[in-house]
Design a protein around this motif. Structure first.
Motif, PDB file in Angstrom:
ATOM      1  N   LEU A  50       1.163  -1.270  -0.058  1.00  0.00           N
ATOM      2  CA  LEU A  50      -0.057  -0.218  -0.031  1.00  0.00           C
ATOM      3  C   LEU A  50       0.653   1.576   0.175  1.00  0.00           C
ATOM      4  CD1 LEU A  50      -2.745  -0.995   2.484  1.00  0.00           C
ATOM      5  CD2 LEU A  50      -3.009  -0.794   0.076  1.00  0.00           C
ATOM      6  N   ILE A  51       1.893   1.159   0.748  1.00  0.00           N
ATOM      7  CA  ILE A  51       3.230   2.101   0.939  1.00  0.00           C
ATOM      8  C   ILE A  51       3.559   2.619  -0.132  1.00  0.00           C
ATOM      9  CG2 ILE A  51       4.790   3.443   2.949  1.00  0.00           C
ATOM     10  CD1 ILE A  51       3.755   2.408   4.700  1.00  0.00           C
ATOM     11  N   TYR A  52       4.190   1.872  -0.997  1.00  0.00           N
ATOM     12  CA  TYR A  52       4.866   1.792  -2.279  1.00  0.00           C
ATOM     13  C   TYR A  52       4.533   2.421  -3.452  1.00  0.00           C
ATOM     14  CZ  TYR A  52       7.546   0.621  -6.532  1.00  0.00           C
ATOM     15  OH  TYR A  52       8.595   0.759  -6.963  1.00  0.00           O
ATOM     16  N   VAL A  53       2.615   1.590  -3.338  1.00  0.00           N
ATOM     17  CA  VAL A  53       1.574   2.631  -4.333  1.00  0.00           C
ATOM     18  C   VAL A  53       1.661   4.001  -4.340  1.00  0.00           C
ATOM     19  CG1 VAL A  53      -1.040   2.789  -5.242  1.00  0.00           C
ATOM     20  CG2 VAL A  53       0.718   0.511  -4.703  1.00  0.00           C
ATOM     21  N   HIS A  54       1.428   4.497  -3.351  1.00  0.00           N
ATOM     22  CA  HIS A  54       1.100   6.508  -2.663  1.00  0.00           C
ATOM     23  C   HIS A  54       2.526   6.446  -2.635  1.00  0.00           C
ATOM     24  CE1 HIS A  54      -3.369   4.495  -1.247  1.00  0.00           C
ATOM     25  NE2 HIS A  54      -3.068   6.046  -1.278  1.00  0.00           N
ATOM     26  N   ASN A  55       3.711   5.631  -1.961  1.00  0.00           N
ATOM     27  CA  ASN A  55       4.558   6.979  -1.600  1.00  0.00           C
ATOM     28  C   ASN A  55       6.264   6.908  -1.759  1.00  0.00           C
ATOM     29  OD1 ASN A  55       2.890   6.552   1.297  1.00  0.00           O
ATOM     30  ND2 ASN A  55       2.992   8.292   0.530  1.00  0.00           N
ATOM     31  N   ARG A  56       5.818   5.376  -3.040  1.00  0.00           N
ATOM     32  CA  ARG A  56       7.977   4.623  -3.135  1.00  0.00           C
ATOM     33  C   ARG A  56       8.621   5.935  -2.033  1.00  0.00           C
ATOM     34  NH1 ARG A  56       6.647   2.852  -7.702  1.00  0.00           N
ATOM     35  NH2 ARG A  56       4.302   2.671  -9.263  1.00  0.00           N
ATOM     36  N   PRO A  57       9.132   5.365  -0.751  1.00  0.00           N
ATOM     37  CA  PRO A  57      10.058   5.575  -0.640  1.00  0.00           C
ATOM     38  C   PRO A  57      11.355   4.920  -1.028  1.00  0.00           C
ATOM     39  CG  PRO A  57       7.959   4.204   1.019  1.00  0.00           C
ATOM     40  CD  PRO A  57       8.235   3.822   0.027  1.00  0.00           C
ATOM     41  N   LYS A  58      11.870   6.204  -0.530  1.00  0.00           N
ATOM     42  CA  LYS A  58      13.972   6.542  -0.918  1.00  0.00           C
ATOM     43  C   LYS A  58      14.826   6.499   0.792  1.00  0.00           C
ATOM     44  CE  LYS A  58      13.382   7.644  -5.520  1.00  0.00           C
ATOM     45  NZ  LYS A  58      14.059   9.257  -6.618  1.00  0.00           N
ATOM     46  N   VAL A  59      15.022   5.790   0.559  1.00  0.00           N
ATOM     47  CA  VAL A  59      15.357   5.918   2.116  1.00  0.00           C
ATOM     48  C   VAL A  59      17.800   5.369   1.805  1.00  0.00           C
ATOM     49  CG1 VAL A  59      16.576   4.458   4.124  1.00  0.00           C
ATOM     50  CG2 VAL A  59      13.801   3.879   2.611  1.00  0.00           C
ATOM     51  N   TYR A  60      18.084   6.557   2.718  1.00  0.00           N
ATOM     52  CA  TYR A  60      19.492   6.890   3.252  1.00  0.00           C
ATOM     53  C   TYR A  60      19.896   7.016   4.308  1.00  0.00           C
ATOM     54  CZ  TYR A  60      17.960   9.818  -1.077  1.00  0.00           C
ATOM     55  OH  TYR A  60      17.072  10.539  -3.041  1.00  0.00           O
ATOM     56  N   GLY A  61      20.678   6.573   4.330  1.00  0.00           N
ATOM     57  CA  GLY A  61      21.857   6.597   4.917  1.00  0.00           C
ATOM     58  C   GLY A  61      21.899   5.049   5.965  1.00  0.00           C
ATOM     59  N   ARG A  62      21.464   4.142   5.516  1.00  0.00           N
ATOM     60  CA  ARG A  62      20.666   2.892   6.208  1.00  0.00           C
ATOM     61  C   ARG A  62      22.428   2.105   6.517  1.00  0.00           C
ATOM     62  NH1 ARG A  62      15.694  -0.037   4.033  1.00  0.00           N
ATOM     63  NH2 ARG A  62      17.625   0.209   2.227  1.00  0.00           N
ATOM     64  N   GLU A  63      23.454   2.621   5.552  1.00  0.00           N
ATOM     65  CA  GLU A  63      24.582   2.018   5.985  1.00  0.00           C
ATOM     66  C   GLU A  63      25.418   2.896   7.209  1.00  0.00           C
ATOM     67  OE1 GLU A  63      25.323   6.390   4.336  1.00  0.00           O
ATOM     68  OE2 GLU A  63      24.376   4.124   3.734  1.00  0.00           O
TER      69      GLU A  63
END
Length: 245
Positions: A50-63
């Motif tokens: 559901l969230i991918y359809v609405h928002n397609r989150p991009k994540v930074y700094g997981r390293e």
């Protein structure tokens, strides 16, 4: 392990008192294996789609989490009910499976149906906004002793306009008391997608940024640690093209 007693000015925020029945809700079942496995399906499959359809989150700094060992305090800005699932989905699996979320007892634990859902979905820990009771302190201590990470929102409530507000000191107090590092998390786009007052998310891109872990200070240095956390949010906001007061 010493008892954590957070006075009202260090609580999440001032708010209405909650009933004894609500305060005594035992959410520890949300950290047991059946609930953890069920959460992987609910959070990792249903909500993720559901969230991918609405928002397609991009994540930074997981390293920045690679060499970190729990328990850890994740502290995030708060603009939407989307914040919690998006942060949890953005965490590496070892952290996601062992991270619980502090939740306002007067909002999420008013009835058993809502309490059961948030406990299953997010391994929530009900907490009083007007000051942490002895019972809640004991539950927090058990959670930390079980080496669970904790996600908190140091503003105390969702912002109404998307602007980050002054931080309360509960996160710093807990970090200093239990020698837990704080990882700042900064989100953009959740207010535009599903801000306070909206009934359903609308499509809008979201970003999640993890900052460098912040080491705890000596007990009593809550103001100093809170100021350090505030500065970390300013850095992450600048990376996102935003300003934090």
């Amino acid at each position: 392990m010493p008892m954590m007693r957070i006075p009202p000015d260090r609580a999440l925020e001032e708010g209405e008192a909650v009933s004894d029945e609500t305060i005594q809700y035992d959410s520890s079942w949300g950290r047991r294996l059946p609930a953890v496995l069920g959460r992987e399906i609910l959070l990792g499959v249903v909500m993720r789609a559901l969230i991918y359809v609405h928002n397609r989150p991009k994540v930074y700094g997981r390293e920045r989490l690679e060499d970190l060992r729990g328990p850890v305090l994740f502290a995030s800005n708060h603009a939407s009910h989307l914040d919690t699932p998006i942060i949890l989905m953005s965490l590496p699996k070892p952290f996601r499976r062992r991270t619980g979320v502090v939740a306002a007892a007067d909002y999420f634990y008013k009835n058993k149906l809502k309490a059961g859902f948030v406990t299953l979905a997010f391994a929530t820990l009900p907490i009083e906004r007007s000051g942490v009771s002895k019972e809640t302190s004991e539950r927090i201590e058990r959670m930390i002793a079980e080496r669970w990470n904790i996600l908190m929102f140091p503003e105390g409530t969702r912002t109404k306009d998307g602007t980050m507000k002054r931080l309360k000191r509960g996160v710093a107090y807990m970090a200093n008391q239990y020698r837990m590092p704080i990882v700042p998390v900064y989100l953009t786009g959740t207010h535009e997608s599903h801000g306070k007052g909206s009934k359903w998310p609308t499509p809008h891109p979201v970003t999640v940024r993890f900052g460098d872990p912040i080491s705890p200070r000596r007990p009593g240095e809550h103001r100093e640690l809170t100021a350090e956390l505030q500065e970390a949010f300013r850095v992450l906001a600048a990376e996102s093209g935003r300003l934090v007061p």
